[in-house]
Design a protein around this motif. Structure first.
Motif, PDB file in Angstrom:
ATOM      1  N   PHE A  98       7.571  -3.769   2.014  1.00  0.00           N
ATOM      2  CA  PHE A  98       7.577  -2.691   3.094  1.00  0.00           C
ATOM      3  C   PHE A  98       6.346  -2.121   3.701  1.00  0.00           C
ATOM      4  O   PHE A  98       6.339  -2.121   4.869  1.00  0.00           O
ATOM      5  CB  PHE A  98       8.051  -1.493   2.216  1.00  0.00           C
ATOM      6  N   ALA A  99       5.014  -2.634   3.107  1.00  0.00           N
ATOM      7  CA  ALA A  99       3.976  -2.245   3.818  1.00  0.00           C
ATOM      8  C   ALA A  99       3.836  -3.174   5.123  1.00  0.00           C
ATOM      9  O   ALA A  99       3.270  -2.886   5.850  1.00  0.00           O
ATOM     10  CB  ALA A  99       2.748  -2.336   3.005  1.00  0.00           C
ATOM     11  N   GLN A 100       4.029  -4.615   4.584  1.00  0.00           N
ATOM     12  CA  GLN A 100       4.019  -5.628   5.951  1.00  0.00           C
ATOM     13  C   GLN A 100       4.740  -5.319   6.868  1.00  0.00           C
ATOM     14  O   GLN A 100       4.537  -5.473   8.138  1.00  0.00           O
ATOM     15  CB  GLN A 100       4.284  -7.128   5.254  1.00  0.00           C
ATOM     16  N   GLN A 101       5.995  -4.587   6.503  1.00  0.00           N
ATOM     17  CA  GLN A 101       7.172  -4.413   7.590  1.00  0.00           C
ATOM     18  C   GLN A 101       6.744  -3.410   8.725  1.00  0.00           C
ATOM     19  O   GLN A 101       7.329  -3.152   9.532  1.00  0.00           O
ATOM     20  CB  GLN A 101       8.464  -4.295   7.081  1.00  0.00           C
ATOM     21  N   HIS A 102       5.900  -2.436   8.071  1.00  0.00           N
ATOM     22  CA  HIS A 102       5.552  -1.184   8.711  1.00  0.00           C
ATOM     23  C   HIS A 102       3.948  -1.102   8.934  1.00  0.00           C
ATOM     24  O   HIS A 102       3.460  -0.008   8.594  1.00  0.00           O
ATOM     25  CB  HIS A 102       6.235   0.006   7.949  1.00  0.00           C
ATOM     26  N   GLY A 103       3.508  -1.956   9.482  1.00  0.00           N
ATOM     27  CA  GLY A 103       2.031  -1.932  10.002  1.00  0.00           C
ATOM     28  C   GLY A 103       1.111  -2.385   9.119  1.00  0.00           C
ATOM     29  O   GLY A 103      -0.260  -2.416   9.647  1.00  0.00           O
ATOM     30  N   GLY A 104       1.430  -3.102   8.118  1.00  0.00           N
ATOM     31  CA  GLY A 104       0.418  -3.919   7.122  1.00  0.00           C
ATOM     32  C   GLY A 104      -0.397  -3.063   6.008  1.00  0.00           C
ATOM     33  O   GLY A 104      -0.779  -3.623   5.421  1.00  0.00           O
ATOM     34  N   SER A 105      -0.119  -1.736   6.272  1.00  0.00           N
ATOM     35  CA  SER A 105      -0.597  -0.923   4.922  1.00  0.00           C
ATOM     36  C   SER A 105       0.458   0.293   4.626  1.00  0.00           C
ATOM     37  O   SER A 105       1.019   0.337   5.717  1.00  0.00           O
ATOM     38  CB  SER A 105      -2.081  -0.638   5.365  1.00  0.00           C
ATOM     39  N   ALA A 106       0.097   0.718   3.660  1.00  0.00           N
ATOM     40  CA  ALA A 106       0.735   1.978   3.385  1.00  0.00           C
ATOM     41  C   ALA A 106       0.385   2.642   2.441  1.00  0.00           C
ATOM     42  O   ALA A 106      -0.802   2.342   1.690  1.00  0.00           O
ATOM     43  CB  ALA A 106       2.206   1.570   2.596  1.00  0.00           C
ATOM     44  N   ASP A 107       0.552   3.906   2.226  1.00  0.00           N
ATOM     45  CA  ASP A 107       0.104   5.016   1.381  1.00  0.00           C
ATOM     46  C   ASP A 107       1.212   5.357   0.362  1.00  0.00           C
ATOM     47  O   ASP A 107       2.473   5.121   0.781  1.00  0.00           O
ATOM     48  CB  ASP A 107      -0.190   6.385   2.165  1.00  0.00           C
ATOM     49  N   ALA A 108       0.828   5.843  -0.859  1.00  0.00           N
ATOM     50  CA  ALA A 108       1.881   6.169  -1.772  1.00  0.00           C
ATOM     51  C   ALA A 108       1.515   7.259  -2.552  1.00  0.00           C
ATOM     52  O   ALA A 108       0.414   7.596  -3.051  1.00  0.00           O
ATOM     53  CB  ALA A 108       2.166   4.905  -2.565  1.00  0.00           C
ATOM     54  N   VAL A 109       2.765   8.002  -2.976  1.00  0.00           N
ATOM     55  CA  VAL A 109       2.445   9.043  -4.113  1.00  0.00           C
ATOM     56  C   VAL A 109       3.441   8.793  -5.114  1.00  0.00           C
ATOM     57  O   VAL A 109       4.456   8.345  -4.874  1.00  0.00           O
ATOM     58  CB  VAL A 109       3.059  10.424  -3.577  1.00  0.00           C
ATOM     59  N   VAL A 110       3.137   8.832  -6.520  1.00  0.00           N
ATOM     60  CA  VAL A 110       3.756   8.895  -7.267  1.00  0.00           C
ATOM     61  C   VAL A 110       4.277  10.125  -7.881  1.00  0.00           C
ATOM     62  O   VAL A 110       3.224  10.890  -8.617  1.00  0.00           O
ATOM     63  CB  VAL A 110       3.233   7.725  -8.377  1.00  0.00           C
ATOM     64  N   GLU A 111       5.584  10.141  -8.257  1.00  0.00           N
ATOM     65  CA  GLU A 111       6.090  11.660  -8.620  1.00  0.00           C
ATOM     66  C   GLU A 111       7.207  11.384  -9.841  1.00  0.00           C
ATOM     67  O   GLU A 111       7.889  10.595  -9.774  1.00  0.00           O
ATOM     68  CB  GLU A 111       6.882  12.325  -7.590  1.00  0.00           C
TER      69      GLU A 111
END
Length: 112
Positions: free
Chosen positions: A30-43
């Protein structure tokens, strides 16, 4: 701790790691497909599941369900995502929503 208890704990740790690695593959993709990085929250979702909300660098968002909070946090760490404590402030501002989301939100508000 007895040897049987130690073996059970080791098997549980190995299972947690396998599950986390499997989920991390999806998060990394997902991160690679959407700009190379990502943020996450675990709930917490409930007693039987945890939700990982992911926001890509381009504002796209998605989620992944993990069986436990520990597995979710470990998957985020393996994937190398930035983990946030909550979904507020700057992270919320990054999210880009489209017509589908707005229609769904309106439908929920209107009882649809």
């Amino acid at each position: 701790m007895s040897s049987a208890e130690t073996a059970t704990a080791a098997a549980s740790d190995a299972r947690t790691e396998r599950r986390a690695k499997r989920i991390a593959k999806h998060l990394t993709s997902f991160a690679q497909q959407h700009g190379g990085s990502a943020d996450a929250v675990v709930e917490y979702v409930g007693t039987a599941a945890t939700r990982i909300v992911v926001v890509g660098a381009d504002g796209a968002w998605g989620d992944q369900v993990a069986p436990t909070y520990a597995v979710g946090r470990r998957a985020v760490a393996i994937a190398g995502l930035t983990l946030h404590d909550d979904f507020e402030g700057e992270l919320g501002l990054k999210v880009k929503t489209g017509p589908y989301e707005w229609k769904r939100m309106a439908g929920i508000q209107l009882g649809g």
